[in-house]
Design a protein around this motif. Structure first.
Motif, PDB file in Angstrom:
ATOM      1  N   ARG A 147       0.809  -1.225   0.000  1.00 39.79           N
ATOM      2  CA  ARG A 147       0.000   0.000   0.000  1.00 39.79           C
ATOM      3  C   ARG A 147       0.841   1.273   0.000  1.00 39.79           C
ATOM      4  O   ARG A 147       1.649   1.510   0.892  1.00 39.79           O
ATOM      5  CB  ARG A 147      -0.904  -0.009   1.220  1.00 39.79           C
ATOM      6  N   PHE A 148       0.617   2.098  -1.023  1.00 34.94           N
ATOM      7  CA  PHE A 148       1.209   3.431  -1.088  1.00 34.94           C
ATOM      8  C   PHE A 148       0.060   4.413  -0.926  1.00 34.94           C
ATOM      9  O   PHE A 148      -0.951   4.319  -1.624  1.00 34.94           O
ATOM     10  CB  PHE A 148       1.920   3.675  -2.428  1.00 34.94           C
ATOM     11  N   ILE A 149       0.208   5.344  -0.017  1.00 36.03           N
ATOM     12  CA  ILE A 149      -0.846   6.325   0.262  1.00 36.03           C
ATOM     13  C   ILE A 149      -0.512   7.629  -0.453  1.00 36.03           C
ATOM     14  O   ILE A 149       0.589   8.169  -0.304  1.00 36.03           O
ATOM     15  CB  ILE A 149      -0.974   6.565   1.772  1.00 36.03           C
ATOM     16  N   ALA A 150      -1.469   8.146  -1.226  1.00 35.86           N
ATOM     17  CA  ALA A 150      -1.291   9.432  -1.904  1.00 35.86           C
ATOM     18  C   ALA A 150      -1.042  10.518  -0.861  1.00 35.86           C
ATOM     19  O   ALA A 150      -1.545  10.430   0.263  1.00 35.86           O
ATOM     20  CB  ALA A 150      -2.525   9.770  -2.732  1.00 35.86           C
ATOM     21  N   PRO A 151      -0.279  11.543  -1.217  1.00 37.52           N
ATOM     22  CA  PRO A 151       0.030  12.606  -0.254  1.00 37.52           C
ATOM     23  C   PRO A 151      -1.204  13.247   0.391  1.00 37.52           C
ATOM     24  O   PRO A 151      -1.156  13.623   1.563  1.00 37.52           O
ATOM     25  CB  PRO A 151       0.816  13.624  -1.083  1.00 37.52           C
ATOM     26  N   ASP A 152      -2.318  13.322  -0.321  1.00 40.95           N
ATOM     27  CA  ASP A 152      -3.523  13.916   0.267  1.00 40.95           C
ATOM     28  C   ASP A 152      -4.351  12.900   1.056  1.00 40.95           C
ATOM     29  O   ASP A 152      -5.410  13.228   1.582  1.00 40.95           O
ATOM     30  CB  ASP A 152      -4.380  14.587  -0.801  1.00 40.95           C
ATOM     31  N   ARG A 153      -3.893  11.652   1.111  1.00 42.30           N
ATOM     32  CA  ARG A 153      -4.507  10.562   1.867  1.00 42.30           C
ATOM     33  C   ARG A 153      -5.905  10.183   1.361  1.00 42.30           C
ATOM     34  O   ARG A 153      -6.677   9.548   2.058  1.00 42.30           O
ATOM     35  CB  ARG A 153      -4.527  10.877   3.367  1.00 42.30           C
ATOM     36  N   MET A 154      -6.211  10.516   0.126  1.00 44.40           N
ATOM     37  CA  MET A 154      -7.519  10.216  -0.449  1.00 44.40           C
ATOM     38  C   MET A 154      -7.523   8.914  -1.250  1.00 44.40           C
ATOM     39  O   MET A 154      -8.587   8.374  -1.540  1.00 44.40           O
ATOM     40  CB  MET A 154      -7.987  11.364  -1.355  1.00 44.40           C
ATOM     41  N   ALA A 155      -6.340   8.413  -1.627  1.00 43.69           N
ATOM     42  CA  ALA A 155      -6.256   7.205  -2.445  1.00 43.69           C
ATOM     43  C   ALA A 155      -5.038   6.386  -2.049  1.00 43.69           C
ATOM     44  O   ALA A 155      -4.036   6.920  -1.592  1.00 43.69           O
ATOM     45  CB  ALA A 155      -6.171   7.569  -3.928  1.00 43.69           C
ATOM     46  N   THR A 156      -5.171   5.064  -2.240  1.00 41.22           N
ATOM     47  CA  THR A 156      -4.055   4.149  -2.030  1.00 41.22           C
ATOM     48  C   THR A 156      -3.903   3.276  -3.271  1.00 41.22           C
ATOM     49  O   THR A 156      -4.866   3.039  -4.002  1.00 41.22           O
ATOM     50  CB  THR A 156      -4.262   3.256  -0.793  1.00 41.22           C
ATOM     51  N   CYS A 157      -2.687   2.804  -3.492  1.00 38.66           N
ATOM     52  CA  CYS A 157      -2.411   1.935  -4.634  1.00 38.66           C
ATOM     53  C   CYS A 157      -1.382   0.892  -4.216  1.00 38.66           C
ATOM     54  O   CYS A 157      -0.432   1.200  -3.489  1.00 38.66           O
ATOM     55  CB  CYS A 157      -1.881   2.762  -5.798  1.00 38.66           C
ATOM     56  N   ALA A 158      -1.590  -0.324  -4.661  1.00 37.32           N
ATOM     57  CA  ALA A 158      -0.622  -1.414  -4.489  1.00 37.32           C
ATOM     58  C   ALA A 158      -0.400  -2.046  -5.857  1.00 37.32           C
ATOM     59  O   ALA A 158      -1.288  -2.016  -6.715  1.00 37.32           O
ATOM     60  CB  ALA A 158      -1.150  -2.446  -3.505  1.00 37.32           C
ATOM     61  N   ILE A 159       0.772  -2.596  -6.062  1.00 35.72           N
ATOM     62  CA  ILE A 159       1.114  -3.215  -7.337  1.00 35.72           C
ATOM     63  C   ILE A 159       1.389  -4.696  -7.121  1.00 35.72           C
ATOM     64  O   ILE A 159       2.162  -5.078  -6.244  1.00 35.72           O
ATOM     65  CB  ILE A 159       2.372  -2.564  -7.963  1.00 35.72           C
ATOM     66  N   ALA A 160       0.738  -5.524  -7.943  1.00 38.98           N
ATOM     67  CA  ALA A 160       0.942  -6.972  -7.870  1.00 38.98           C
ATOM     68  C   ALA A 160       1.379  -7.506  -9.233  1.00 38.98           C
ATOM     69  O   ALA A 160       1.053  -6.920 -10.272  1.00 38.98           O
ATOM     70  CB  ALA A 160      -0.344  -7.672  -7.435  1.00 38.98           C
ATOM     71  N   ARG A 161       2.101  -8.605  -9.177  1.00 39.97           N
ATOM     72  CA  ARG A 161       2.517  -9.298 -10.396  1.00 39.97           C
ATOM     73  C   ARG A 161       1.807 -10.644 -10.432  1.00 39.97           C
ATOM     74  O   ARG A 161       1.819 -11.387  -9.448  1.00 39.97           O
ATOM     75  CB  ARG A 161       4.019  -9.518 -10.405  1.00 39.97           C
TER      76      ARG A 161
END
Length: 121
Positions: free
Chosen positions: A103-117
């Motif tokens: 989990r990476f949290i956007a600087p404004d804390r409104m969105a998160t993203c994770a990357i999978a293979r």
């Protein structure tokens, strides 16, 4: 297959989603699929179109079947998973998938993203 899985608040805008993806995907190969929970899929359509990649919706029961390394109290309360973006990325990447970026949290804390293979990438 490289999947970007998203979790985000209802008020998240395009800039928040893009910031989450850029932060999580820094230095990685380009994503080949963008995924989100079924009920939030429409908000990601512009980003998927911009990147020229398909968009996948993940059903709630599929998300609850995924164990995630991150344990967020907010995510557990709202969706029943430790990290929504991690669960989405892993479910969309298929059986045997692994997280490249948790989990990476956007600087404004409104969105998160994770990357999978995906296992067959």
């Amino acid at each position: 297959m490289i999947v970007a899985g998203f979790g985000f608040r209802a008020g998240a805008g395009a800039a928040s989603l893009r910031a989450a993806l850029d932060g999580a995907g820094r230095g990685l190969p380009p994503v080949t699929l963008i995924a989100a929970p079924d009920d939030k899929l429409a908000l990601l359509a512009p980003l998927a179109e911009e990147l020229g990649v398909p968009l996948a919706g993940i059903a709630p029961d599929a998300l609850m079947a995924v164990a995630t390394p991150t344990r967020s109290a907010a995510s557990l309360a709202a969706r029943g998973v430790g990290s929504l973006c991690e669960a989405v990325a892993l479910a969309a990447a298929g059986p045997g998938a692994s997280l490249i970026v948790s989990r990476f949290i956007a600087p404004d804390r409104m969105a998160t993203c994770a990357i999978a293979r995906g296992a067959f990438s």
